[in-house]
Design a protein around this motif. Structure first.
Motif, PDB file in Angstrom:
ATOM      1  N   ILE A  19      47.505   1.207  65.460  1.00 24.58           N
ATOM      2  CA  ILE A  19      47.363  -0.048  65.128  1.00 24.58           C
ATOM      3  C   ILE A  19      45.924  -0.832  65.344  1.00 24.58           C
ATOM      4  CG2 ILE A  19      48.373  -2.432  64.978  1.00 24.58           C
ATOM      5  CD1 ILE A  19      51.128  -1.061  65.142  1.00 24.58           C
ATOM      6  N   GLU A  20      45.870  -0.925  66.762  1.00 24.82           N
ATOM      7  CA  GLU A  20      44.747  -1.428  67.205  1.00 24.82           C
ATOM      8  C   GLU A  20      43.350  -0.896  66.510  1.00 24.82           C
ATOM      9  OE1 GLU A  20      44.777  -1.542  71.458  1.00 24.82           O
ATOM     10  OE2 GLU A  20      46.484  -3.051  71.521  1.00 24.82           O
ATOM     11  N   HIS A  21      43.362   0.614  66.445  1.00 23.37           N
ATOM     12  CA  HIS A  21      42.158   1.202  65.928  1.00 23.37           C
ATOM     13  C   HIS A  21      42.118   0.965  64.591  1.00 23.37           C
ATOM     14  CE1 HIS A  21      39.438   4.787  65.765  1.00 23.37           C
ATOM     15  NE2 HIS A  21      40.152   4.943  64.530  1.00 23.37           N
ATOM     16  N   LEU A  22      43.111   0.859  63.702  1.00 22.20           N
ATOM     17  CA  LEU A  22      43.054   0.765  62.332  1.00 22.20           C
ATOM     18  C   LEU A  22      42.634  -0.858  62.092  1.00 22.20           C
ATOM     19  CD1 LEU A  22      45.759   2.768  60.863  1.00 22.20           C
ATOM     20  CD2 LEU A  22      43.407   3.419  60.814  1.00 22.20           C
ATOM     21  N   GLU A  23      43.194  -1.814  62.680  1.00 23.69           N
ATOM     22  CA  GLU A  23      42.799  -2.935  62.696  1.00 23.69           C
ATOM     23  C   GLU A  23      41.225  -3.328  63.183  1.00 23.69           C
ATOM     24  OE1 GLU A  23      45.534  -5.164  64.949  1.00 23.69           O
ATOM     25  OE2 GLU A  23      47.050  -5.299  63.460  1.00 23.69           O
ATOM     26  N   SER A  24      40.834  -2.638  63.881  1.00 20.61           N
ATOM     27  CA  SER A  24      39.275  -2.416  64.170  1.00 20.61           C
ATOM     28  C   SER A  24      38.543  -2.000  63.036  1.00 20.61           C
ATOM     29  CB  SER A  24      39.010  -1.836  65.629  1.00 20.61           C
ATOM     30  OG  SER A  24      37.696  -1.644  65.977  1.00 20.61           O
ATOM     31  N   GLU A  25      38.824  -0.944  62.718  1.00 16.75           N
ATOM     32  CA  GLU A  25      38.230  -0.232  61.418  1.00 16.75           C
ATOM     33  C   GLU A  25      38.150  -1.213  60.320  1.00 16.75           C
ATOM     34  OE1 GLU A  25      37.239   3.917  59.633  1.00 16.75           O
ATOM     35  OE2 GLU A  25      38.730   3.774  61.587  1.00 16.75           O
ATOM     36  N   GLN A  62      24.181  -3.029  60.791  1.00 19.97           N
ATOM     37  CA  GLN A  62      23.972  -1.943  61.585  1.00 19.97           C
ATOM     38  C   GLN A  62      25.128  -1.980  62.548  1.00 19.97           C
ATOM     39  OE1 GLN A  62      21.792   0.731  61.074  1.00 19.97           O
ATOM     40  NE2 GLN A  62      23.251   1.849  62.311  1.00 19.97           N
ATOM     41  N   ALA A  63      25.440  -3.043  63.130  1.00 19.68           N
ATOM     42  CA  ALA A  63      26.405  -2.997  64.159  1.00 19.68           C
ATOM     43  C   ALA A  63      27.862  -2.668  63.746  1.00 19.68           C
ATOM     44  CB  ALA A  63      26.578  -4.612  64.742  1.00 19.68           C
ATOM     45  N   CYS A  64      28.045  -2.923  62.384  1.00 16.61           N
ATOM     46  CA  CYS A  64      29.499  -2.571  61.768  1.00 16.61           C
ATOM     47  C   CYS A  64      29.448  -1.091  61.573  1.00 16.61           C
ATOM     48  CB  CYS A  64      29.439  -3.370  60.529  1.00 16.61           C
ATOM     49  SG  CYS A  64      30.004  -5.034  60.410  1.00 16.61           S
ATOM     50  N   ILE A  65      28.171  -0.630  60.943  1.00 18.15           N
ATOM     51  CA  ILE A  65      28.198   0.919  60.800  1.00 18.15           C
ATOM     52  C   ILE A  65      28.403   1.625  62.017  1.00 18.15           C
ATOM     53  CG2 ILE A  65      26.521   2.782  60.244  1.00 18.15           C
ATOM     54  CD1 ILE A  65      25.433   0.754  58.064  1.00 18.15           C
ATOM     55  N   ASN A  66      27.670   1.101  63.292  1.00 16.56           N
ATOM     56  CA  ASN A  66      27.982   1.943  64.512  1.00 16.56           C
ATOM     57  C   ASN A  66      29.409   1.701  64.905  1.00 16.56           C
ATOM     58  OD1 ASN A  66      25.232   2.305  64.642  1.00 16.56           O
ATOM     59  ND2 ASN A  66      24.901   0.524  65.843  1.00 16.56           N
ATOM     60  N   GLN A  67      29.960   0.460  64.742  1.00 19.86           N
ATOM     61  CA  GLN A  67      31.524   0.370  65.055  1.00 19.86           C
ATOM     62  C   GLN A  67      32.324   1.701  64.251  1.00 19.86           C
ATOM     63  OE1 GLN A  67      33.352  -1.598  67.359  1.00 19.86           O
ATOM     64  NE2 GLN A  67      34.838  -0.132  66.792  1.00 19.86           N
ATOM     65  N   LEU A  68      32.141   1.330  63.011  1.00 16.44           N
ATOM     66  CA  LEU A  68      32.670   2.553  61.777  1.00 16.44           C
ATOM     67  C   LEU A  68      32.649   4.071  62.519  1.00 16.44           C
ATOM     68  CD1 LEU A  68      32.294   0.711  58.423  1.00 16.44           C
ATOM     69  CD2 LEU A  68      34.354   1.045  59.518  1.00 16.44           C
ATOM     70  N   GLU A 115      49.367   1.579  55.108  1.00 16.17           N
ATOM     71  CA  GLU A 115      49.084   0.553  54.185  1.00 16.17           C
ATOM     72  C   GLU A 115      47.387  -0.033  54.723  1.00 16.17           C
ATOM     73  OE1 GLU A 115      50.175  -4.066  53.367  1.00 16.17           O
ATOM     74  OE2 GLU A 115      51.627  -2.636  53.940  1.00 16.17           O
ATOM     75  N   LYS A 116      47.272   0.109  56.144  1.00 14.25           N
ATOM     76  CA  LYS A 116      46.082  -0.393  56.839  1.00 14.25           C
ATOM     77  C   LYS A 116      44.836   0.740  56.283  1.00 14.25           C
ATOM     78  CE  LYS A 116      47.596  -3.184  60.718  1.00 14.25           C
ATOM     79  NZ  LYS A 116      47.286  -4.411  60.269  1.00 14.25           N
ATOM     80  N   TRP A 117      45.230   1.671  56.296  1.00 10.53           N
ATOM     81  CA  TRP A 117      44.209   2.952  56.107  1.00 10.53           C
ATOM     82  C   TRP A 117      43.796   2.919  54.767  1.00 10.53           C
ATOM     83  CZ3 TRP A 117      40.788   5.512  58.289  1.00 10.53           C
ATOM     84  CH2 TRP A 117      40.172   6.767  57.610  1.00 10.53           C
ATOM     85  N   ASN A 118      44.915   2.534  53.837  1.00  5.81           N
ATOM     86  CA  ASN A 118      44.379   2.355  52.533  1.00  5.81           C
ATOM     87  C   ASN A 118      43.680   1.433  52.228  1.00  5.81           C
ATOM     88  OD1 ASN A 118      46.054   4.912  51.581  1.00  5.81           O
ATOM     89  ND2 ASN A 118      47.924   3.596  51.154  1.00  5.81           N
TER      90      ASN A 118
END
Length: 179
Positions: A19-25, A62-68, A115-118
């Motif tokens: 859950i935390e991983h997908l919320e972060s993503e 770039q920070a968002c891309i690095n996080q992803l 649902e989060k992944w979608n």
């Protein structure tokens, strides 16, 4: 059995970790979509207006891309761990690994996580579309700037058109005017 031969069990993520991983993503990909939209708006502005905010947007983008990318690496690790726990697993081709990674990843998800992944996948598509548009806008700006530079410095043929609509190269006239 010697002490060096003890196997350390590999741990798959808990439901809370997923859950935390997908919320972060999801946060990173929604921020990226907003930044790409802002970049798009900036690219439509004049040069002076644009330069003020564009560097900041690019830095945050770039920070968002690095996080992803970090999230994707973590997801790949978890998928590999899940795959290693399948009995009799044999070496696979790259294509097979990708297919299994996707299926293994999805098997770890419940309805809330799916649902989060979608949502993440929807925002990824939005980001791809915005990034493509922004790339074209940047390309148009570069072409326009190059054309202006060529005209200003006489590095390209200056073409005009006759009354009949045929192109006339006036470069010779430009050179004589400058002299």
């Amino acid at each position: 059995m010697s002490q060096c031969q003890h196997e350390v069990p590999l741990l798959l993520p808990s439901h809370q970790q997923l859950i935390e991983h997908l919320e972060s993503e999801l946060i990173a990909v929604t921020q990226l979509a907003k930044l790409l939209d802002k970049e798009n708006s900036l690219l439509k502005m004049t040069q002076e207006e644009m330069l003020i905010d564009l560097n900041e947007v690019v830095e945050h983008k770039q920070a968002c891309i690095n996080q992803l990318e970090e999230n994707a690496q973590q997801r790949d690790l978890w998928t590999e761990l899940a795959q290693q726990q399948i009995p009799g697993n044999k070496p696979l081709s790259v294509r097979q690994k990708q297919a299994i990674k996707q299926k293994q990843w999805l098997k770890l998800l419940d309805d809330e996580l799916i649902e989060k992944w979608n949502k993440i996948e929807q925002f990824i598509l939005i980001c791809k579309r915005l990034n493509s548009i922004n790339g074209r806008l940047i390309g148009f700006r570069r072409q326009r700037n190059k054309r202006i530079e060529e005209l200003l410095f006489g590095n390209s043929p200056a073409t005009t058109y006759s009354a009949s609509g045929t192109a006339i190269n006036t470069r010779g006239y430009q050179n004589s005017i400058r002299a």
